[in-house]
Every structure is written in structure tokens, then in C-alpha cells.
Design a protein around this motif. Structure first.
Motif, PDB file in Angstrom:
ATOM      1  N   TYR A   1       0.605  -1.055   0.068  1.00  0.00           N
ATOM      2  CA  TYR A   1      -0.173  -0.474  -0.036  1.00  0.00           C
ATOM      3  C   TYR A   1       0.967   1.641  -0.038  1.00  0.00           C
ATOM      4  O   TYR A   1       1.427   1.356   0.901  1.00  0.00           O
ATOM      5  N   GLN A   2       1.157   1.490  -1.004  1.00  0.00           N
ATOM      6  CA  GLN A   2       2.394   3.431  -1.386  1.00  0.00           C
ATOM      7  C   GLN A   2       1.109   3.892  -2.452  1.00  0.00           C
ATOM      8  O   GLN A   2       1.017   4.009  -3.360  1.00  0.00           O
ATOM      9  N   PRO A   3       0.108   4.370  -1.822  1.00  0.00           N
ATOM     10  CA  PRO A   3      -0.906   5.481  -2.097  1.00  0.00           C
ATOM     11  C   PRO A   3      -0.345   6.722  -2.944  1.00  0.00           C
ATOM     12  O   PRO A   3      -1.073   6.838  -4.263  1.00  0.00           O
TER      13      PRO A   3
ATOM     14  N   GLY B   1       2.014   6.211  -4.867  1.00  0.00           N
ATOM     15  CA  GLY B   1       3.177   5.584  -6.418  1.00  0.00           C
ATOM     16  C   GLY B   1       3.757   5.597  -6.134  1.00  0.00           C
ATOM     17  O   GLY B   1       4.771   5.066  -4.831  1.00  0.00           O
TER      18      GLY B   1
ATOM     19  N   ASP C   1      -3.099   1.690  -4.153  1.00  0.00           N
ATOM     20  CA  ASP C   1      -3.916   2.777  -3.642  1.00  0.00           C
ATOM     21  C   ASP C   1      -4.924   3.272  -3.044  1.00  0.00           C
ATOM     22  O   ASP C   1      -4.978   3.972  -2.527  1.00  0.00           O
ATOM     23  N   THR C   2      -5.457   2.309  -2.405  1.00  0.00           N
ATOM     24  CA  THR C   2      -5.985   1.780  -1.966  1.00  0.00           C
ATOM     25  C   THR C   2      -6.150   0.881  -1.175  1.00  0.00           C
ATOM     26  O   THR C   2      -5.695  -0.395  -0.815  1.00  0.00           O
TER      27      THR C   2
END
Length: 321
Positions: free
Chosen positions: A39-41, A43, A58-59
Motif C-alpha cells: 500500500y503506497q498510495p 505511487g 492506492d487503497t
């Protein structure tokens, strides 16, 4: 196979050993056949080679049977996520115990949030978590040095360092700049020796700089297991500098010249002596470099791979996954 989500909600341009190791563990688990996402919203990091088997999302929407791996930086929304109930195991990958302590969360509070397992990179951090927080199930997955990236090249008389580890603050000078200024003042003949600052560089460029450098000035500070000095050892740089707490796991009088942060002048004297000894082919330097290389080899990629498989295998088994 199991589903694993690593929370890594940082700027993709942020460069750190912790982010690199998080993606390494994710890649190993994906290679072992698990369904792995990070999880790395903001990018994908463009400075890092990432396994194509790892999904970057991204969620944050974990399924009930997934293993969720949190970093130790439990601030803002990460703390909210940590407090939210989750049917599957919650794991904390604590790559810096001092970050964790700064939030003032007790071991009991972490257990109440559902953290069942704590993964750390070294013995010193395992000891510290057990002593300070008295948490159970502390597992060690050691950091590793990628020797396909970090290896010695034809050397040039120069010094590399990681100045961002000890920046200027509250009236105190940045340590790297201070040591360089003191070196030039006390030993003016060193003015022509190049210094390379390892800042905002892709890992390939860092490896190239270490490969050609003769001396690495370690400025590690309050770290669980400083990785950059180990990479310098694999590159056959002469190590001078600070343990950064976690360096206690591998530093010896034989593989480097180690000091406390208060010993700036002693560090300067040591750098000047090493520059002279290296220029004149002193056998004592070769002996230190040999020991440093042996130390780095203990932190192999295979050892990390085996530890990831073993530790997560135990976590999955306990959870019945």
C-alpha cells in the motif's frame, strides 16, 4: 497461499533503507508464491528495483484472511488503521525502535491493537523491544547486502559518506560538513581529496560510488541495523565512524574504526591516518578490509530469504493460514 499487505505510505521519491527492505521482503514472499501487495498510495518508487510479482496499490482494503504488515511509524492515519479491528494477523515490521518509542505506545497498547508479531532486523533491536515494551513474538529477519550491486571496483582516493544521517539542527552543525571542515583545517594537504555525499541517489549510483571509494564515513544515528555501512564493507571501503546503535550487531575493532559522536577530532585524525596508510599500501588496512568483507558476507541475500520464509511460515501456521 496467503495474502500479505505491506503498508508503505511514503512519498515515492523518499529514499531510505527501510523502504528498500520492505520491498525486498515483499518480493521474497511473492517469489515464495504468496499474494503480496504494498500500500503506497502516492505511487511506485522510481529509485528502486521492485519485483513485478508485487502489486502496488492506492487503497487499503485488507481481506479478513490477509496478513497486514505495519511499519513502526504509527502516526496519523496509520495509527487509525492500526487501531481498526482486523480478523487476520497484524504484524509490525519495526526497522527503527526509536521511531516506535517516540509515539509513547506501550507494549500492552500495541497488543490491544492486535499486533501479534514483531519483526526486527537485528539482535540489538530484538533485545530493546523485549526490554522496553515487553512484547512477545519478536522475530529477527536480518538485513542483507546485494553483492551483485555492492562490490569493489578499481579504487580512487576519496571518501563517501551519508550526510543526511546527522543534519544540522538546533544550533549544531551537520556532522559530515563539520568533520570535513575540521579535516581540512587540521590536515590542509587533504583539501584535494574528493568527498562524495550519498544523497538522493538511486541505489545503482550509491553502489558505484562505494565501489570506487577508499573510505566510508559512517554517520548512522539511532538505527536498528545500519545497512549502508555493511554495503560499504562489501565494497571494500575502509570504515570510519559511528555505530548508530544497531551497528553493535556487527561492528568489531577488526572490521572498522568505530567512535562515538563526541569524538569528532578523533574521527578526523583517523581519516587522515587512513588516507596516508592507503596511499602507502599499509598491510593493516588490507587486514581491516578483509575482515569487513567477511562481515558483509554474513549478511547474504540468501540468509534474508531463508529468514523471511521461516518467520512468515511460522506466522501463517499460528494463524491457521
Amino acid at each position: 497461499m496467503s495474502k500479505i499487505i505491506f503498508l508503505n505510505p511514503y512519498d515515492p521519491k523518499a529514499i531510505s533503507g527501510g523502504i528498500k527492505v520492505t520491498y525486498q521482503h515483499a518480493g521474497i514472499l511473492a517469489k515464495l508464491g504468496h499474494e503480496v501487495s504494498v500500500y503506497q498510495p502516492a505511487g511506485r518508487p522510481d529509485w528502486l528495483d521492485i519485483s513485478s510479482q508485487v502489486t502496488i496499490c492506492d487503497t487499503y482494503d485488507p481481506s479478513p484472511d490477509s496478513v497486514v504488515v505495519f511499519p513502526e511509524t504509527l502516526s496519523a492515519f496509520l495509527l487509525d488503521y492500526a487501531k481498526a479491528p482486523h480478523a487476520g494477523p497484524k504484524v509490525m515490521f519495526c526497522q527503527n525502535q526509536f521511531y516506535l518509542y517516540s509515539y509513547g505506545l506501550s507494549g500492552q497498547e500495541l497488543r490491544d491493537m492486535g499486533f501479534q508479531h514483531f519483526i526486527v532486523p537485528g539482535r540489538e533491536t530484538a533485545r530493546s523491544l523485549s526490554a522496553v515494551l515487553r512484547v512477545p513474538n519478536v522475530h529477527i529477519i536480518p538485513n542483507s547486502v546485494d553483492t551483485s550491486l555492492f562490490y569493489p571496483c578499481p579504487k580512487q582516493l576519496c571518501v563517501v559518506t551519508n550526510p543526511g544521517k546527522w543534519p544540522a539542527e538546533r544550533g549544531n552543525s551537520a556532522l559530515a560538513e563539520l568533520i570535513l571542515a575540521m579535516l581540512h583545517l587540521k590536515y590542509p594537504h587533504t583539501n584535494t581529496i574528493p568527498w562524495i555525499a550519498l544523497e538522493n541517489m538511486p541505489q545503482h549510483d550509491v553502489a558505484e560510488a562505494m565501489g570506487i571509494a577508499t573510505i566510508f564515513l559512517a554517520l548512522s544515528r539511532q538505527e536498528a541495523s545500519p545497512l549502508t555501512p555493511l554495503e560499504a564493507m562489501a565494497s571494500r571501503c575502509a570504515l570510519v565512524g559511528l555505530l548508530g546503535t544497531g551497528g553493535k550487531d556487527y561492528a568489531t575493532p577488526h572490521n572498522g574504526r568505530w567512535f562515538s559522536p563526541e569524538q569528532c577530532e578523533e574521527i578526523v585524525d583517523c581519516i587522515a591516518s587512513l588516507l596516508f596508510e592507503i596511499s602507502h599500501g599499509a598491510p593493516s588496512v588490507d587486514s581491516m578490509l578483509d575482515e569487513a568483507e567477511k562481515t558483509a558476507k554474513q549478511y547474504s541475500v540468501n540468509a534474508t530469504y531463508q529468514a523471511v520464509a521461516r518467520v512468515y511460515g511460522e506466522i501463517f501456521a499460528r494463524a491457521g493460514l
